[in-house]
Design a protein around this motif. Sequence first.
Motif, PDB file in Angstrom:
ATOM      1  N   ASN A 166       0.802  -1.234   0.000  1.00 39.65           N
ATOM      2  CA  ASN A 166       0.000   0.000   0.000  1.00 39.65           C
ATOM      3  C   ASN A 166       0.835   1.285   0.000  1.00 39.65           C
ATOM      4  O   ASN A 166       0.294   2.372   0.215  1.00 39.65           O
ATOM      5  CB  ASN A 166      -0.970   0.040   1.185  1.00 39.65           C
ATOM      6  CG  ASN A 166      -1.969  -1.103   1.139  1.00 39.65           C
ATOM      7  OD1 ASN A 166      -2.413  -1.508   0.067  1.00 39.65           O
ATOM      8  ND2 ASN A 166      -2.314  -1.635   2.305  1.00 39.65           N
ATOM      9  N   SER A 167       2.136   1.166  -0.234  1.00 37.32           N
ATOM     10  CA  SER A 167       2.983   2.365  -0.317  1.00 37.32           C
ATOM     11  C   SER A 167       2.803   3.017  -1.682  1.00 37.32           C
ATOM     12  O   SER A 167       2.816   2.347  -2.704  1.00 37.32           O
ATOM     13  CB  SER A 167       4.447   2.006  -0.100  1.00 37.32           C
ATOM     14  OG  SER A 167       4.639   1.459   1.191  1.00 37.32           O
ATOM     15  N   LYS A 168       2.626   4.330  -1.679  1.00 39.49           N
ATOM     16  CA  LYS A 168       2.407   5.077  -2.918  1.00 39.49           C
ATOM     17  C   LYS A 168       3.536   6.048  -3.227  1.00 39.49           C
ATOM     18  O   LYS A 168       3.503   6.745  -4.239  1.00 39.49           O
ATOM     19  CB  LYS A 168       1.087   5.848  -2.833  1.00 39.49           C
ATOM     20  CG  LYS A 168      -0.148   4.970  -2.680  1.00 39.49           C
ATOM     21  CD  LYS A 168      -0.336   4.045  -3.861  1.00 39.49           C
ATOM     22  CE  LYS A 168      -1.584   3.191  -3.718  1.00 39.49           C
ATOM     23  NZ  LYS A 168      -1.730   2.236  -4.853  1.00 39.49           N
ATOM     24  N   ALA A 169       4.550   6.094  -2.351  1.00 37.65           N
ATOM     25  CA  ALA A 169       5.661   7.022  -2.571  1.00 37.65           C
ATOM     26  C   ALA A 169       6.904   6.505  -1.860  1.00 37.65           C
ATOM     27  O   ALA A 169       6.805   5.731  -0.900  1.00 37.65           O
ATOM     28  CB  ALA A 169       5.302   8.418  -2.070  1.00 37.65           C
ATOM     29  N   ALA A 170       8.072   6.937  -2.342  1.00 39.29           N
ATOM     30  CA  ALA A 170       9.327   6.480  -1.739  1.00 39.29           C
ATOM     31  C   ALA A 170      10.402   7.555  -1.856  1.00 39.29           C
ATOM     32  O   ALA A 170      10.477   8.270  -2.860  1.00 39.29           O
ATOM     33  CB  ALA A 170       9.800   5.192  -2.406  1.00 39.29           C
ATOM     34  N   ILE A 171      11.212   7.671  -0.799  1.00 39.01           N
ATOM     35  CA  ILE A 171      12.378   8.545  -0.792  1.00 39.01           C
ATOM     36  C   ILE A 171      13.610   7.642  -0.778  1.00 39.01           C
ATOM     37  O   ILE A 171      13.785   6.849   0.152  1.00 39.01           O
ATOM     38  CB  ILE A 171      12.377   9.471   0.439  1.00 39.01           C
ATOM     39  CG1 ILE A 171      11.117  10.350   0.437  1.00 39.01           C
ATOM     40  CG2 ILE A 171      13.623  10.343   0.468  1.00 39.01           C
ATOM     41  CD1 ILE A 171      10.921  11.137   1.727  1.00 39.01           C
ATOM     42  N   LEU A 172      14.432   7.736  -1.826  1.00 37.83           N
ATOM     43  CA  LEU A 172      15.637   6.915  -1.927  1.00 37.83           C
ATOM     44  C   LEU A 172      16.833   7.763  -1.526  1.00 37.83           C
ATOM     45  O   LEU A 172      17.125   8.773  -2.179  1.00 37.83           O
ATOM     46  CB  LEU A 172      15.828   6.396  -3.351  1.00 37.83           C
ATOM     47  CG  LEU A 172      14.836   5.358  -3.912  1.00 37.83           C
ATOM     48  CD1 LEU A 172      14.746   4.130  -3.018  1.00 37.83           C
ATOM     49  CD2 LEU A 172      13.462   5.932  -4.169  1.00 37.83           C
ATOM     50  N   PHE A 185      10.339  16.904   0.962  1.00 43.06           N
ATOM     51  CA  PHE A 185       8.961  16.483   1.170  1.00 43.06           C
ATOM     52  C   PHE A 185       7.971  17.323   0.364  1.00 43.06           C
ATOM     53  O   PHE A 185       6.914  16.822  -0.028  1.00 43.06           O
ATOM     54  CB  PHE A 185       8.644  16.499   2.664  1.00 43.06           C
ATOM     55  CG  PHE A 185       9.448  15.487   3.431  1.00 43.06           C
ATOM     56  CD1 PHE A 185       8.993  14.182   3.568  1.00 43.06           C
ATOM     57  CD2 PHE A 185      10.675  15.821   3.986  1.00 43.06           C
ATOM     58  CE1 PHE A 185       9.739  13.235   4.250  1.00 43.06           C
ATOM     59  CE2 PHE A 185      11.433  14.883   4.676  1.00 43.06           C
ATOM     60  CZ  PHE A 185      10.963  13.583   4.799  1.00 43.06           C
ATOM     61  N   VAL A 186       8.303  18.570   0.107  1.00 38.47           N
ATOM     62  CA  VAL A 186       7.451  19.395  -0.752  1.00 38.47           C
ATOM     63  C   VAL A 186       7.455  18.844  -2.171  1.00 38.47           C
ATOM     64  O   VAL A 186       6.401  18.690  -2.807  1.00 38.47           O
ATOM     65  CB  VAL A 186       7.916  20.865  -0.744  1.00 38.47           C
ATOM     66  CG1 VAL A 186       7.183  21.666  -1.820  1.00 38.47           C
ATOM     67  CG2 VAL A 186       7.681  21.500   0.616  1.00 38.47           C
ATOM     68  N   LYS A 187       8.646  18.533  -2.686  1.00 37.07           N
ATOM     69  CA  LYS A 187       8.759  17.972  -4.042  1.00 37.07           C
ATOM     70  C   LYS A 187       8.016  16.646  -4.149  1.00 37.07           C
ATOM     71  O   LYS A 187       7.320  16.372  -5.138  1.00 37.07           O
ATOM     72  CB  LYS A 187      10.234  17.788  -4.414  1.00 37.07           C
ATOM     73  CG  LYS A 187      10.956  19.064  -4.801  1.00 37.07           C
ATOM     74  CD  LYS A 187      12.406  18.780  -5.139  1.00 37.07           C
ATOM     75  CE  LYS A 187      13.130  20.039  -5.610  1.00 37.07           C
ATOM     76  NZ  LYS A 187      12.643  20.513  -6.922  1.00 37.07           N
ATOM     77  N   LEU A 188       8.167  15.804  -3.123  1.00 38.04           N
ATOM     78  CA  LEU A 188       7.487  14.508  -3.143  1.00 38.04           C
ATOM     79  C   LEU A 188       5.975  14.690  -3.072  1.00 38.04           C
ATOM     80  O   LEU A 188       5.224  14.019  -3.798  1.00 38.04           O
ATOM     81  CB  LEU A 188       7.961  13.646  -1.976  1.00 38.04           C
ATOM     82  CG  LEU A 188       7.428  12.206  -1.969  1.00 38.04           C
ATOM     83  CD1 LEU A 188       7.970  11.424  -3.165  1.00 38.04           C
ATOM     84  CD2 LEU A 188       7.800  11.492  -0.669  1.00 38.04           C
ATOM     85  N   ALA A 189       5.507  15.604  -2.223  1.00 39.01           N
ATOM     86  CA  ALA A 189       4.066  15.856  -2.099  1.00 39.01           C
ATOM     87  C   ALA A 189       3.486  16.365  -3.417  1.00 39.01           C
ATOM     88  O   ALA A 189       2.372  15.994  -3.794  1.00 39.01           O
ATOM     89  CB  ALA A 189       3.807  16.874  -0.983  1.00 39.01           C
ATOM     90  N   LYS A 190       4.234  17.197  -4.134  1.00 43.43           N
ATOM     91  CA  LYS A 190       3.775  17.679  -5.446  1.00 43.43           C
ATOM     92  C   LYS A 190       3.621  16.516  -6.419  1.00 43.43           C
ATOM     93  O   LYS A 190       2.663  16.456  -7.187  1.00 43.43           O
ATOM     94  CB  LYS A 190       4.766  18.700  -6.006  1.00 43.43           C
ATOM     95  CG  LYS A 190       4.683  20.066  -5.338  1.00 43.43           C
ATOM     96  CD  LYS A 190       5.670  21.041  -5.947  1.00 43.43           C
ATOM     97  CE  LYS A 190       5.560  22.413  -5.289  1.00 43.43           C
ATOM     98  NZ  LYS A 190       6.550  23.373  -5.842  1.00 43.43           N
ATOM     99  N   LYS A 191       4.578  15.588  -6.377  1.00 41.72           N
ATOM    100  CA  LYS A 191       4.521  14.414  -7.256  1.00 41.72           C
ATOM    101  C   LYS A 191       3.320  13.543  -6.895  1.00 41.72           C
ATOM    102  O   LYS A 191       2.600  13.053  -7.777  1.00 41.72           O
ATOM    103  CB  LYS A 191       5.813  13.608  -7.104  1.00 41.72           C
ATOM    104  CG  LYS A 191       5.940  12.428  -8.060  1.00 41.72           C
ATOM    105  CD  LYS A 191       6.215  12.866  -9.470  1.00 41.72           C
ATOM    106  CE  LYS A 191       6.515  11.683 -10.362  1.00 41.72           C
ATOM    107  NZ  LYS A 191       6.731  12.086 -11.782  1.00 41.72           N
ATOM    108  N   ILE A 192       3.069  13.355  -5.617  1.00 38.32           N
ATOM    109  CA  ILE A 192       1.913  12.573  -5.156  1.00 38.32           C
ATOM    110  C   ILE A 192       0.620  13.239  -5.639  1.00 38.32           C
ATOM    111  O   ILE A 192      -0.287  12.582  -6.142  1.00 38.32           O
ATOM    112  CB  ILE A 192       1.917  12.461  -3.620  1.00 38.32           C
ATOM    113  CG1 ILE A 192       3.103  11.615  -3.145  1.00 38.32           C
ATOM    114  CG2 ILE A 192       0.611  11.845  -3.111  1.00 38.32           C
ATOM    115  CD1 ILE A 192       3.369  11.711  -1.648  1.00 38.32           C
ATOM    116  N   TYR A 193       0.560  14.558  -5.483  1.00 35.81           N
ATOM    117  CA  TYR A 193      -0.626  15.317  -5.895  1.00 35.81           C
ATOM    118  C   TYR A 193      -0.862  15.196  -7.402  1.00 35.81           C
ATOM    119  O   TYR A 193      -1.993  14.980  -7.852  1.00 35.81           O
ATOM    120  CB  TYR A 193      -0.464  16.779  -5.489  1.00 35.81           C
ATOM    121  CG  TYR A 193      -1.529  17.692  -6.042  1.00 35.81           C
ATOM    122  CD1 TYR A 193      -2.811  17.711  -5.504  1.00 35.81           C
ATOM    123  CD2 TYR A 193      -1.256  18.529  -7.126  1.00 35.81           C
ATOM    124  CE1 TYR A 193      -3.794  18.543  -6.018  1.00 35.81           C
ATOM    125  CE2 TYR A 193      -2.232  19.362  -7.641  1.00 35.81           C
ATOM    126  CZ  TYR A 193      -3.501  19.366  -7.083  1.00 35.81           C
ATOM    127  OH  TYR A 193      -4.468  20.192  -7.599  1.00 35.81           O
TER     128      TYR A 193
END
Length: 226
Positions: free
Chosen positions: A86-92, A167-175
């Motif tokens: 159920n993971s929809k995002a990842a930080i490598l 986290f802002v960049k990742l949140a934009k990608k999720i959005y």
Amino acid sequence: MAALQKKQSINCKVLVLGKSGVGKSYILLQYTAPPQEIVQMPKLTTVGVDYKYGTEKIEDTEVKMSIWDTAGQEKYRPIIQTYFKNSKAAILVFDLTDKQSLQDVRYWLREVKLQCGKDVAKILVGNKCDLPHEQPDQALIQEYCEEFQMEYIESSALQKINIQEIFVKLAKKIYQQHKASIPQNQLKQNSLPANEAQNQNSTSSNKQISLKNSKPKQKKENDGCC
């Protein structure tokens, strides 16, 4: 009175992945802990998994992230794999002072693709940019970013450089991915102001009523009709 628009929000499970010692836990601590609690960076070693919460507002939507910090040691990998669901995002994350940690990113990218599918929002982070280091392998970084469709950013958990930006960049990608998954007709309806959406629904409803209650036209009599 016009109806108020419902507040939009997205809930997303985020994995923080990378080799042990690259600074995953420090990044998460700097992002989620109040500044007054971070007097001196403690020595952190994640055993198994830990998680915290973070929220970023993108346009009119709150992206609510449950962020799972994972242990990088190889012995914990079978345990960590159970948390991919159920993971929809990842930080490598890799360490700019450790060349091997960048090589190890490929293992985690493959695991994300295998366990979660290809439609996962991702960002690549080169941590410890405040420490002396050689230039990272730009060709490999570009290869990762192109193959797995992600952005790259350098950070320092110790100096709190670019931590919020990760986290802002990742949140934009999720959005963006969430927005792309919504049917266009629904997206158009949601984008209307509340009073216009209400009027449109009312007009549509009235049309249905008028069609239902209308009487069929009677055929006009004509003496000369055959």
